[in-house]
Design a protein around this motif. Structure first.
Motif, PDB file in Angstrom:
ATOM      1  N   GLU A 138      10.486 -26.782  18.833  1.00  0.00           N
ATOM      2  CA  GLU A 138       9.444 -27.088  19.893  1.00  0.00           C
ATOM      3  C   GLU A 138       8.077 -27.313  19.072  1.00  0.00           C
ATOM      4  OE1 GLU A 138       8.775 -26.489  24.084  1.00  0.00           O
ATOM      5  OE2 GLU A 138       7.957 -27.637  24.515  1.00  0.00           O
ATOM      6  N   GLU A 139       8.176 -26.412  18.545  1.00  0.00           N
ATOM      7  CA  GLU A 139       5.961 -25.838  17.437  1.00  0.00           C
ATOM      8  C   GLU A 139       6.179 -27.063  16.836  1.00  0.00           C
ATOM      9  OE1 GLU A 139       4.544 -22.483  15.689  1.00  0.00           O
ATOM     10  OE2 GLU A 139       4.589 -23.624  13.751  1.00  0.00           O
ATOM     11  N   TYR A 140       7.436 -27.221  15.999  1.00  0.00           N
ATOM     12  CA  TYR A 140       7.245 -28.407  14.672  1.00  0.00           C
ATOM     13  C   TYR A 140       7.588 -29.709  15.216  1.00  0.00           C
ATOM     14  CZ  TYR A 140       8.804 -30.610  10.702  1.00  0.00           C
ATOM     15  OH  TYR A 140       8.633 -31.481   9.163  1.00  0.00           O
TER      16      TYR A 140
ATOM     17  N   PRO B 202       3.798 -25.627  22.290  1.00  0.00           N
ATOM     18  CA  PRO B 202       3.850 -23.794  22.009  1.00  0.00           C
ATOM     19  C   PRO B 202       2.932 -23.278  20.964  1.00  0.00           C
ATOM     20  CG  PRO B 202       5.599 -24.720  21.373  1.00  0.00           C
ATOM     21  CD  PRO B 202       5.283 -26.603  21.038  1.00  0.00           C
TER      22      PRO B 202
ATOM     23  N   TYR C 136      11.723 -21.512   9.077  1.00  0.00           N
ATOM     24  CA  TYR C 136      11.892 -20.727  10.429  1.00  0.00           C
ATOM     25  C   TYR C 136      12.504 -19.248  11.006  1.00  0.00           C
ATOM     26  CZ  TYR C 136       8.485 -24.209  12.287  1.00  0.00           C
ATOM     27  OH  TYR C 136       7.386 -25.511  12.112  1.00  0.00           O
TER      28      TYR C 136
ATOM     29  N   ARG D  37       6.428 -31.502  18.211  1.00  0.00           N
ATOM     30  CA  ARG D  37       5.113 -31.552  18.632  1.00  0.00           C
ATOM     31  C   ARG D  37       3.572 -31.178  17.428  1.00  0.00           C
ATOM     32  NH1 ARG D  37       6.618 -32.248  23.370  1.00  0.00           N
ATOM     33  NH2 ARG D  37       7.655 -30.415  24.557  1.00  0.00           N
ATOM     34  N   ALA D  38       4.363 -30.084  16.822  1.00  0.00           N
ATOM     35  CA  ALA D  38       2.933 -30.760  15.728  1.00  0.00           C
ATOM     36  C   ALA D  38       3.399 -32.215  14.769  1.00  0.00           C
ATOM     37  CB  ALA D  38       2.832 -29.027  14.321  1.00  0.00           C
TER      38      ALA D  38
END
Lengths: 305, 119
Positions: free
Chosen positions: A36-38, B81, B58, A40-41
């Motif tokens: 999700e971090e990737y 997040p 990651y 959304r970025a």
């Protein structure tokens, strides 16, 4: 597997979750968080494009859900294996006596023992937090102020559950989540509250907090009694020998019941019993650590994931 | 040539190399970087098709961090997040120095045969 390529972030995360089905729930939580971090970025970095357009290219940059799932499965195991020092190799099978006393060289026994003593404090804290939070937000729920209080309370409970998980992983080596719970697809405020209340993990987390009080007391008593009796039995005779040589001035001499214990043979017996009790205490601590890690995982991580 | 064979070979090679590259990237910068930023740096440095998918870095970052070779801190973000920023530790630098030596040795050894300077 042939699945339609995901067209939205939520769909991507759902597919990734499917691909990781059956894996350690902590690993799934981390993988979803990273993705999700990737994603959304990436969407934020391409303001001109729609989410669907960005997602179309994701398979060639971030990787398709299946590929990413495979990476988490393999890479983590492989990197861990490369970084961890090789396990000590024993050429001859150890005798039962060596195995029994081997616990003294296992750091987990000491950390678990420490954890058992710490639970008196953390257990009391968790219990007070959970009971106060539940009663205050439940009683204020009839007026509107109870709702935001409830949200704050459950949010704090999740952070505490994450911290407890990190503590347990440090102590027992059991894999626990390293990232907070994924909040799920974006939804309205009231829907979020509904999700929180409907999530079984919310309730098992609170149950864990409440149970930690009695459990913490039991652990503390076990750890301190084992340590006190073991160390006492070893130290008593040793100090008595020093006293006889005048090391402590006019201290009264040590008497033990039954009286035959107050003799050279009795002293040897006491020290041997002390060593035995100390060793058993470490074994018990290590066992408790392992069992508790499973218990914590069952209540703090697994439900609802 | 069979494309899947090439992919498989690349994947086998990447096993340890991803961690080496990540340590090198973090050792060469003074700022803390988060996953997405590191992924984009690697993407820019890449000519042609990516050697590995960005999603694979990651779990490696997390494993390196768990091993004490990187430290991390969490910073809230507007776009998603909270982000986890990574920085290399002294242990990480020592590991990088050791692994770089192994990598150079391996590369020279392999090259000697591929370029035919060794009979």
């Amino acid at each position: 597997m042939t699945r339609p390529a995901p067209r939205s972030i939520d769909e991507y995360l759902r597919q990734l979750r499917e691909s990781l089905a059956g894996e350690d729930p902590s690993l799934i939580q981390d993988a979803l968080y990273d993705a999700e971090e990737y994603l959304r970025a990436e969407v934020a970095a391409n303001p001109g494009k729609s989410e669907a357009d960005v997602l179309e290219l994701i398979a060639s940059t971030y990787g398709a859900p299946d590929e990413v799932a495979a990476a988490y499965r393999d890479t983590e195991a492989k990197v861990k294996a490369a970084l961890a020092p090789p396990p000590p190799r024993r050429d001859t099978p150890a005798s039962p006596a060596v195995k029994f006393f081997d616990v003294f060289s296992d750091w987990r026994a000491y950390t678990s023992l420490f954890y058992m003593m710490l639970t008196l404090a953390t257990g009391t804290l968790y219990f007070t937090f959970a009971i106060t939070g539940i009663s205050v937000s439940a009683s204020l729920a009839i007026v509107i102020i109870g709702i935001p209080l409830l949200v704050v309370f459950i949010g704090m409970a999740r952070v505490m559950a994450l911290a407890e998980g990190r503590l347990i992983e440090a102590i027992t080596g059991e894999r626990m989540p390293r990232r907070p719970v994924h909040p799920g697809p974006p939804a309205g405020f009231m829907a979020r509250i509904g999700d929180m209340l409907g999530d079984p993990r919310t309730w098992t987390t609170l149950a864990y907090f409440v149970l930690m009080m009695p459990i913490g007391i039991v652990y503390f008593v076990m750890a301190t009694s084992g340590l006190a009796i073991g160390i006492g039995l070893i130290a008593g005779p040793v100090l008595e020998v020093f006293r006889r040589f005048g090391a402590f001035g006019s201290w009264p001499h040590l008497t033990l019941e039954p009286t035959w214990l107050t003799s050279p043979i009795g002293f040897v017996f006491c020290v041997a019993a002390g060593v035995l009790i100390l060793t058993v205490t470490l074994h018990v601590a290590r066992g408790v650590g392992r069992l508790h890690a499973r218990f914590a995982k069952a209540l703090l991580v697994t439900p609802g994931s | 040539m069979d494309d899947s064979q090439a992919k498989k070979f690349q994947k086998e090679l990447n096993g340890g190399l991803v961690s080496l590259v990540l340590l090198a990237v973090l050792a060469r910068t003074d700022e803390d970087l988060y996953g997405y930023e590191i992924a984009k740096r690697l993407q820019r440095a890449n000519e042609g098709e990516a050697l590995f998918k960005e999603g694979t870095i990651y779990p490696v970052l997390r494993a390196l961090s768990a091993g004490g070779y990187l430290t991390s801190r969490i910073v809230p973000s507007y776009s998603g997040p909270p982000r986890r920023y990574y920085r290399i530790t002294d242990e990480g630098r020592a590991l990088l120095a050791q692994w770089s030596g192994i990598w150079r040795q391996t590369r020279n050894f392999v090259d000697r045969f591929i370029e035919g300077t060794e009979p």
